[in-house]
Design an enzyme around this catalytic site. Structure first.
Site, mmCIF file in Angstrom:
data_model
loop_
_atom_site.group_PDB
_atom_site.id
_atom_site.type_symbol
_atom_site.label_atom_id
_atom_site.label_comp_id
_atom_site.label_asym_id
_atom_site.label_seq_id
_atom_site.Cartn_x
_atom_site.Cartn_y
_atom_site.Cartn_z
ATOM 1 N N PRO A 272 -3.896 -32.356 66.007
ATOM 2 C CA PRO A 272 -4.143 -32.504 67.440
ATOM 3 C C PRO A 272 -5.618 -32.344 67.779
ATOM 4 O O PRO A 272 -6.314 -31.497 67.201
ATOM 5 C CB PRO A 272 -3.298 -31.394 68.069
ATOM 6 C CG PRO A 272 -3.003 -30.439 66.969
ATOM 7 C CD PRO A 272 -3.077 -31.191 65.690
ATOM 8 N N HIS A 273 -6.079 -33.172 68.696
ATOM 9 C CA HIS A 273 -7.465 -33.157 69.132
ATOM 10 C C HIS A 273 -7.549 -33.884 70.468
ATOM 11 O O HIS A 273 -6.674 -34.653 70.815
ATOM 12 C CB HIS A 273 -8.363 -33.850 68.105
ATOM 13 C CG HIS A 273 -7.955 -35.271 67.860
ATOM 14 N ND1 HIS A 273 -6.879 -35.602 67.049
ATOM 15 C CD2 HIS A 273 -8.438 -36.428 68.349
ATOM 16 C CE1 HIS A 273 -6.733 -36.917 67.045
ATOM 17 N NE2 HIS A 273 -7.660 -37.450 67.827
ATOM 18 N N ALA A 274 -8.623 -33.601 71.174
ATOM 19 C CA ALA A 274 -8.899 -34.287 72.433
ATOM 20 C C ALA A 274 -10.374 -34.681 72.426
ATOM 21 O O ALA A 274 -11.097 -34.397 71.467
ATOM 22 C CB ALA A 274 -8.571 -33.378 73.621
#
Length: 147
Positions: free
Chosen positions: A65-67
């Site tokens: 997960p990353h943004a």
């Protein structure tokens, strides 16, 4: 190199979580505590998940997960949450996910070397099988030390 990012402060081992949002929340805790991300970062990942689906589930059992940097990443960092009992992210053939590595980068360039090193790990079938089977922090750390 990975052990500079994934170490005793950023690697967690849990039996299970209730659902994928809780997995993200748990995985984010070390990065939040270190001030590498803000709560908005996790909110952005969840919002993108609702909009696009589990875009960060990369392979069976593996999520990264990353943004975007401007969505709450104030520094460069990784955290790893290893679950003994995987959790469904809605990723069809890639569920259940038991290894979650959250990535945070404050810009579009500083994480390139980190991503390259993670790619080496992710492409090593033997080490990935060991990671999926790992049941102690010592086993996880032995894998990480190789990268």
């Amino acid at each position: 190199m990975l052990n500079q990012w994934l170490n005793g402060k950023t690697v967690q081992l849990l039996d299970s979580v209730e659902n994928w949002p809780q997995a993200l929340e748990m995985c984010a805790r070390p990065l939040l505590a270190a001030g590498i991300i803000t709560p908005d970062y996790v909110t952005a990942i969840v919002a993108q998940h609702h909009k696009l689906g589990p875009y960060y589930v990369l392979a069976p059992g593996l999520a990264m997960p990353h943004a975007r940097p401007e969505e709450g990443a104030t520094g460069l960092g990784l955290s790893l949450l290893k679950l003994q009992c995987g959790v469904a992210f809605g990723a069809q053939d890639f569920d259940p996910v038991d290894s979650i590595i959250m990535l945070a980068a404050p810009d579009k360039h500083s994480h390139i070397e980190m991503i390259a090193t993670l790619a080496e790990l992710f492409s090593n079938d033997e080490d990935m099988q060991l990671l999926h089977r790992a049941s102690t922090l010592e086993e996880i750390n032995k894998i990480i030390e190789r990268y």
